[in-house]
Motif scaffolding. Sequence first.
Motif, PDB file in Angstrom:
ATOM      1  N   SER A   1       3.363  -6.813 -12.028  1.00  0.00           N
ATOM      2  CA  SER A   1       2.396  -6.431 -10.979  1.00  0.00           C
ATOM      3  C   SER A   1       1.233  -5.643 -11.571  1.00  0.00           C
ATOM      4  CB  SER A   1       3.082  -5.561  -9.925  1.00  0.00           C
ATOM      5  OG  SER A   1       4.059  -6.324  -9.259  1.00  0.00           O
ATOM      6  N   ILE A   2       0.144  -5.687 -10.851  1.00  0.00           N
ATOM      7  CA  ILE A   2      -0.995  -4.830 -11.225  1.00  0.00           C
ATOM      8  C   ILE A   2      -1.030  -3.705 -10.182  1.00  0.00           C
ATOM      9  CG2 ILE A   2      -3.493  -4.697 -11.465  1.00  0.00           C
ATOM     10  CD1 ILE A   2      -3.453  -7.714 -12.026  1.00  0.00           C
ATOM     11  N   ALA A   3      -1.052  -2.440 -10.663  1.00  0.00           N
ATOM     12  CA  ALA A   3      -1.128  -1.299  -9.736  1.00  0.00           C
ATOM     13  C   ALA A   3      -2.466  -0.609  -9.916  1.00  0.00           C
ATOM     14  CB  ALA A   3       0.014  -0.332 -10.005  1.00  0.00           C
ATOM     15  N   SER A   4      -3.210  -0.433  -8.773  1.00  0.00           N
ATOM     16  CA  SER A   4      -4.494   0.292  -8.820  1.00  0.00           C
ATOM     17  C   SER A   4      -4.327   1.565  -8.010  1.00  0.00           C
ATOM     18  CB  SER A   4      -5.614  -0.553  -8.212  1.00  0.00           C
ATOM     19  OG  SER A   4      -5.678  -1.782  -8.887  1.00  0.00           O
ATOM     20  N   ALA A   5      -4.655   2.691  -8.608  1.00  0.00           N
ATOM     21  CA  ALA A   5      -4.497   3.982  -7.903  1.00  0.00           C
ATOM     22  C   ALA A   5      -5.825   4.716  -7.899  1.00  0.00           C
ATOM     23  CB  ALA A   5      -3.440   4.827  -8.597  1.00  0.00           C
ATOM     24  N   ALA A   6      -6.122   5.401  -6.741  1.00  0.00           N
ATOM     25  CA  ALA A   6      -7.353   6.212  -6.656  1.00  0.00           C
ATOM     26  C   ALA A   6      -7.002   7.558  -6.029  1.00  0.00           C
ATOM     27  CB  ALA A   6      -8.402   5.489  -5.817  1.00  0.00           C
TER      28      ALA A   6
ATOM     29  N   LEU B   1      -2.582   0.456  -4.520  1.00  0.00           N
ATOM     30  CA  LEU B   1      -2.357  -0.934  -4.092  1.00  0.00           C
ATOM     31  C   LEU B   1      -1.577  -1.618  -5.228  1.00  0.00           C
ATOM     32  CD1 LEU B   1      -5.670  -2.223  -2.449  1.00  0.00           C
ATOM     33  CD2 LEU B   1      -3.610  -1.373  -1.345  1.00  0.00           C
ATOM     34  N   LEU B   2      -0.412  -2.143  -4.855  1.00  0.00           N
ATOM     35  CA  LEU B   2       0.435  -2.795  -5.864  1.00  0.00           C
ATOM     36  C   LEU B   2       0.436  -4.295  -5.570  1.00  0.00           C
ATOM     37  CD1 LEU B   2       2.548  -2.182  -8.165  1.00  0.00           C
ATOM     38  CD2 LEU B   2       4.280  -2.317  -6.363  1.00  0.00           C
ATOM     39  N   SER B   3       0.008  -5.092  -6.566  1.00  0.00           N
ATOM     40  CA  SER B   3      -0.053  -6.544  -6.315  1.00  0.00           C
ATOM     41  C   SER B   3       1.355  -7.133  -6.360  1.00  0.00           C
ATOM     42  CB  SER B   3      -0.936  -7.207  -7.370  1.00  0.00           C
ATOM     43  OG  SER B   3      -0.219  -7.296  -8.579  1.00  0.00           O
ATOM     44  N   GLN B   4       1.548  -8.230  -5.643  1.00  0.00           N
ATOM     45  CA  GLN B   4       2.856  -8.861  -5.702  1.00  0.00           C
ATOM     46  C   GLN B   4       3.046  -9.454  -7.112  1.00  0.00           C
ATOM     47  OE1 GLN B   4       1.758 -12.038  -2.744  1.00  0.00           O
ATOM     48  NE2 GLN B   4       3.289 -13.155  -3.874  1.00  0.00           N
ATOM     49  N   PRO B   5       4.310  -9.527  -7.594  1.00  0.00           N
ATOM     50  CA  PRO B   5       4.518 -10.010  -8.965  1.00  0.00           C
ATOM     51  C   PRO B   5       3.956 -11.422  -9.141  1.00  0.00           C
ATOM     52  CG  PRO B   5       6.519  -9.110  -8.001  1.00  0.00           C
ATOM     53  CD  PRO B   5       5.550  -9.196  -6.906  1.00  0.00           C
ATOM     54  N   LEU B   6       3.308 -11.581 -10.239  1.00  0.00           N
ATOM     55  CA  LEU B   6       2.683 -12.889 -10.509  1.00  0.00           C
ATOM     56  C   LEU B   6       3.723 -13.827 -11.119  1.00  0.00           C
ATOM     57  CD1 LEU B   6      -0.542 -11.356 -12.043  1.00  0.00           C
ATOM     58  CD2 LEU B   6      -0.306 -12.365  -9.759  1.00  0.00           C
ATOM     59  N   GLN B   7       3.947 -14.940 -10.400  1.00  0.00           N
ATOM     60  CA  GLN B   7       4.999 -15.870 -10.837  1.00  0.00           C
ATOM     61  C   GLN B   7       4.474 -16.863 -11.872  1.00  0.00           C
ATOM     62  OE1 GLN B   7       8.111 -15.513  -9.858  1.00  0.00           O
ATOM     63  NE2 GLN B   7       7.620 -13.831  -8.439  1.00  0.00           N
ATOM     64  N   ASN B   8       3.354 -17.476 -11.564  1.00  0.00           N
ATOM     65  CA  ASN B   8       2.794 -18.495 -12.465  1.00  0.00           C
ATOM     66  C   ASN B   8       1.519 -17.954 -13.085  1.00  0.00           C
ATOM     67  OD1 ASN B   8       4.723 -20.545 -11.765  1.00  0.00           O
ATOM     68  ND2 ASN B   8       3.728 -20.520  -9.741  1.00  0.00           N
ATOM     69  N   PRO B   9       1.271 -18.332 -14.308  1.00  0.00           N
ATOM     70  CA  PRO B   9       0.045 -17.805 -14.909  1.00  0.00           C
ATOM     71  C   PRO B   9      -1.199 -18.395 -14.264  1.00  0.00           C
ATOM     72  CG  PRO B   9       1.135 -19.356 -16.376  1.00  0.00           C
ATOM     73  CD  PRO B   9       2.017 -19.206 -15.203  1.00  0.00           C
ATOM     74  N   PRO B  10      -1.976 -17.612 -13.543  1.00  0.00           N
ATOM     75  CA  PRO B  10      -3.228 -18.138 -12.986  1.00  0.00           C
ATOM     76  C   PRO B  10      -4.259 -18.237 -14.110  1.00  0.00           C
ATOM     77  CG  PRO B  10      -2.956 -15.841 -12.391  1.00  0.00           C
ATOM     78  CD  PRO B  10      -1.832 -16.189 -13.297  1.00  0.00           C
TER      79      PRO B  10
ATOM     80  N   LEU C   1       0.856  -1.193   0.000  1.00  0.00           N
ATOM     81  CA  LEU C   1       0.000   0.000   0.000  1.00  0.00           C
ATOM     82  C   LEU C   1       0.889   1.239   0.000  1.00  0.00           C
ATOM     83  CD1 LEU C   1      -3.172   0.753   1.984  1.00  0.00           C
ATOM     84  CD2 LEU C   1      -1.225   2.266   2.301  1.00  0.00           C
ATOM     85  N   TYR C   2       0.600   2.152  -0.891  1.00  0.00           N
ATOM     86  CA  TYR C   2       1.341   3.407  -0.977  1.00  0.00           C
ATOM     87  C   TYR C   2       0.395   4.597  -0.849  1.00  0.00           C
ATOM     88  CZ  TYR C   2       5.687   1.400  -2.842  1.00  0.00           C
ATOM     89  OH  TYR C   2       6.846   0.728  -3.007  1.00  0.00           O
ATOM     90  N   LEU C   3       0.932   5.656  -0.223  1.00  0.00           N
ATOM     91  CA  LEU C   3       0.205   6.934  -0.246  1.00  0.00           C
ATOM     92  C   LEU C   3       1.184   7.968  -0.801  1.00  0.00           C
ATOM     93  CD1 LEU C   3      -2.424   8.471   0.629  1.00  0.00           C
ATOM     94  CD2 LEU C   3      -1.242   9.020   2.759  1.00  0.00           C
TER      95      LEU C   3
ATOM     96  N   LEU D   1       3.517   7.343   2.765  1.00  0.00           N
ATOM     97  CA  LEU D   1       3.271   6.158   3.586  1.00  0.00           C
ATOM     98  C   LEU D   1       3.460   4.933   2.698  1.00  0.00           C
ATOM     99  CD1 LEU D   1       2.017   5.311   6.425  1.00  0.00           C
ATOM    100  CD2 LEU D   1      -0.160   5.178   5.216  1.00  0.00           C
ATOM    101  N   ASN D   2       4.114   3.870   3.224  1.00  0.00           N
ATOM    102  CA  ASN D   2       4.086   2.607   2.509  1.00  0.00           C
ATOM    103  C   ASN D   2       4.031   1.468   3.511  1.00  0.00           C
ATOM    104  OD1 ASN D   2       6.773   3.057   3.253  1.00  0.00           O
ATOM    105  ND2 ASN D   2       7.533   1.683   1.684  1.00  0.00           N
ATOM    106  N   GLU D   3       3.180   0.510   3.224  1.00  0.00           N
ATOM    107  CA  GLU D   3       2.931  -0.606   4.122  1.00  0.00           C
ATOM    108  C   GLU D   3       2.889  -1.883   3.278  1.00  0.00           C
ATOM    109  OE1 GLU D   3       2.346  -0.702   7.485  1.00  0.00           O
ATOM    110  OE2 GLU D   3       2.786   1.460   7.639  1.00  0.00           O
ATOM    111  N   GLY D   4       3.344  -3.039   3.850  1.00  0.00           N
ATOM    112  CA  GLY D   4       3.195  -4.299   3.125  1.00  0.00           C
ATOM    113  C   GLY D   4       4.356  -5.257   3.394  1.00  0.00           C
ATOM    114  N   ASP D   5       4.218  -6.407   2.872  1.00  0.00           N
ATOM    115  CA  ASP D   5       5.234  -7.455   3.093  1.00  0.00           C
ATOM    116  C   ASP D   5       6.207  -7.481   1.919  1.00  0.00           C
ATOM    117  OD1 ASP D   5       6.707  -9.581   3.741  1.00  0.00           O
ATOM    118  OD2 ASP D   5       5.030 -11.041   3.823  1.00  0.00           O
ATOM    119  N   TRP D   6       7.369  -6.860   2.131  1.00  0.00           N
ATOM    120  CA  TRP D   6       8.347  -6.715   1.058  1.00  0.00           C
ATOM    121  C   TRP D   6       9.008  -8.038   0.667  1.00  0.00           C
ATOM    122  CZ3 TRP D   6       8.567  -2.347  -1.605  1.00  0.00           C
ATOM    123  CH2 TRP D   6       7.923  -1.237  -1.020  1.00  0.00           C
TER     124      TRP D   6
END
Length: 725
Positions: free
Chosen positions: A192-197, A212-221, A123-125, A134-139
């Motif tokens: 990653s997918i980044a959503s900003a508002a 909100l920045l998604s963690q990098p997608l490793q395997n194709p879901p 999460l970024y502000l 502000l930044n929060e999350g599991d690096w």
Amino acid sequence: MGKTNRLPKIQNTQVNFFADNEIRSSDILVSYERWQALLQCKQAFLQDESEDPRRHPYMNQEVAASWIRSRNLGVNPYAVVTSPHMKPDELSKLLDQHRQLIDITNSLAKSFQDLLFSCGYLLYLFDKTGVVLLNEGDWQKFPPLFADQSSRMGIVADEHTEGTTAHELCIRLKRPVQLLGPEHYCIAFQNSIASAAPIKDENGSVQAALVLLSQPLQNPPDEETLKNLSMHSFALTTSMAVAIETGIKLSKTADELCSANKQVAALDNHLRSTTDKLIVVHHTLNATMAFVEEGIVAIDRTGKIIFTNRDGMRILKLRHEDVGKRNICEFLNHDSPLLSLAEKGEIVRVEEHISVGNDRQLPFQIVIRPIINHETNELNVAVLKFISAEKAAAKASVKTNGMAVHTFADIITESPELKKTLALAKRFAASAENIMLTGESGTGKELFAQAIHNVHRPQGPFMAVNCAAMPRELIGSELFGYEGGSFTGAERSGKAGKIELAHGGTLFLDEIGDMPLELQAVLLRTLEDKQVMRVGGNRYKKVDFRIIVATNKDLYKMVKESQFREDLYFRLSVLTINIPPLRERSGDIELLVKHFIERYCERHNWKVPQISPAAQKKISEYPWPGNVRQLQNAIIHAVNTAQGDLIKPENLPNYILVDSCPVKPDELSDTSKKIGEILCLEKLEKAAIEAALLHANNCPRTAAEVLGISRSTLYRKLKDFKIDY
Ligand SMILES: Nc1ncnc2c1ncn2[C@@H]1O[C@H](COP(=O)(O)OP(=O)(O)OP(=O)(O)O)[C@@H](O)[C@H]1O
């Protein structure tokens, strides 16, 4: 950050995301095909400078434009931004500035912590210039490229430093934006997918962006999972942004409420303390009013009685419960002008008859003191002072026991003759010497005596004795006092004389020429020794007083004729003031006429009449043997008989019409030569007395009033002129 031409091998290209040209969440489509196409386009763009992404069918135009800008700005797509970093003091200032926004975002992030971190979001502000607030999350879930990026606070991540990002486009376009991996300019966000508002203030301006920045997608879901991830992160970001905006608004409202509450509390305190003060003032007013020995009644605009002191209640026979209910009009005649006078806003005095119940009407003088509201110019309250007619009469009497009410300011004159006298009197007043005032009856001797007293010893008593008005045998006891039982009719406990009572003040002996010779000796001793012994007593009492004597006789002639003690004469006449008669004071007659008319009308609240030229001429020609007092009485007569706008000759007392003559005052001194014997002053005086007696049906009291002289003076003159009555 330098520009580079080499593109490293891109991982995880199996996943494809789509975002429409408008970048709206509702239109987001996910397609493997689009992801692939975007990836190809990005690779071509980075490897070939002539490649224009705007022509690519899958490219969003805003994103494509941003890529071109980023490249032109020289942004390195293979690096992760670590600078520029704000200086610590600037950063802490910026954080303080956004304290409320950061706190609210932080607390919201905490409540969604489990959801955010389990889904692997960062999460970024950002503030509106791209600084990370502000930044929060599991690096740990992010590739090594992010390894030492656990806190990017204070980094300026804008198009100049990081190229195309979701937050930069969101701030630029002022709406929510979602970027799919390859759409980011930096390769670090490629998977990653980044959503900003945007977070807007109350005016609709963007002040920050939440990402909100998604963690990098490793395997194709599977495609369904990707769609859900995209929609979910986009919805969560926009909802959180709305929640933050609402939180800020609520918090501002709470702050405003809090400060309003504080103001209310302060007002409440002020009100309480004002009320307390008012209560004290109210009690003090009540207590003070209880001491006032005159009826005080306050009324509102309609006449309703809203306050009264004890005497007011007694006069109107009111009970406590009547205050606030009864109306003053119930006690007045129906045509009473009291209320309309109060509305005029001036302090006036009126004569009123008060009727209480079935009791007979009682005459009162009422002083009206209105209190006007200065904003509306209307009457708020009128305070009425009730003075019983007897008291008013007593007050009007100048010879108030033991008090001198007049000062030099009360002596009205324009004439150079009296002004000279006045100047002399003021000089003498300042010394402690005895003073002799000489002048005809009614010229103002007592007025001068009071004025002198009020300069020299205003706090002390002013004791006046008229030696001519008193039976000769009583003058001694009146002056020196007596011990109990010293003579028949005396008070048992004895009585202090006027000399004793004048201690610390002034003894005014009017008509001193009428003091019996034997008492003159006692007076002289008293003046020399400054001590007095009561008649029938045997001990002396120290006294300290100034003596002022007055006479209208030629005392020096009396001394020569052995009718007055020479030693006493010299003792008393050290400072002599001679008051000129009215006829010798140029301009004073007109001035005093005006003064007496105005004062009398003002006292009765009457309209001031004009004086006709003919009446003024009669007055000016009359020699005024009774001087100012006689003029004063003549004016009272004229005002009462005129009862209108104009005083005419017929409104003047008869004796003026009979005796006025066209002789100028200075000619009167030479009467025998110029106008013959009939106009000599003594003859005039005699004629005036005879006319007054005739007018008064031989009643000396009325005749004295008409002439404006004291009764004792009249009796003396009757004796002198040998007039039978
Ligand atoms: N210059 C003046 N201005 C205003 N009022 C005056 C003036 N002179 C006299 N009076 C008024 O005239 C009246 C008579 O004055 P006052 O009693 O002092 O005279 P007097 O000389 O003492 O008289 P008497 O000799 O008869 O005792 C008083 O009401 C006094 O106030």
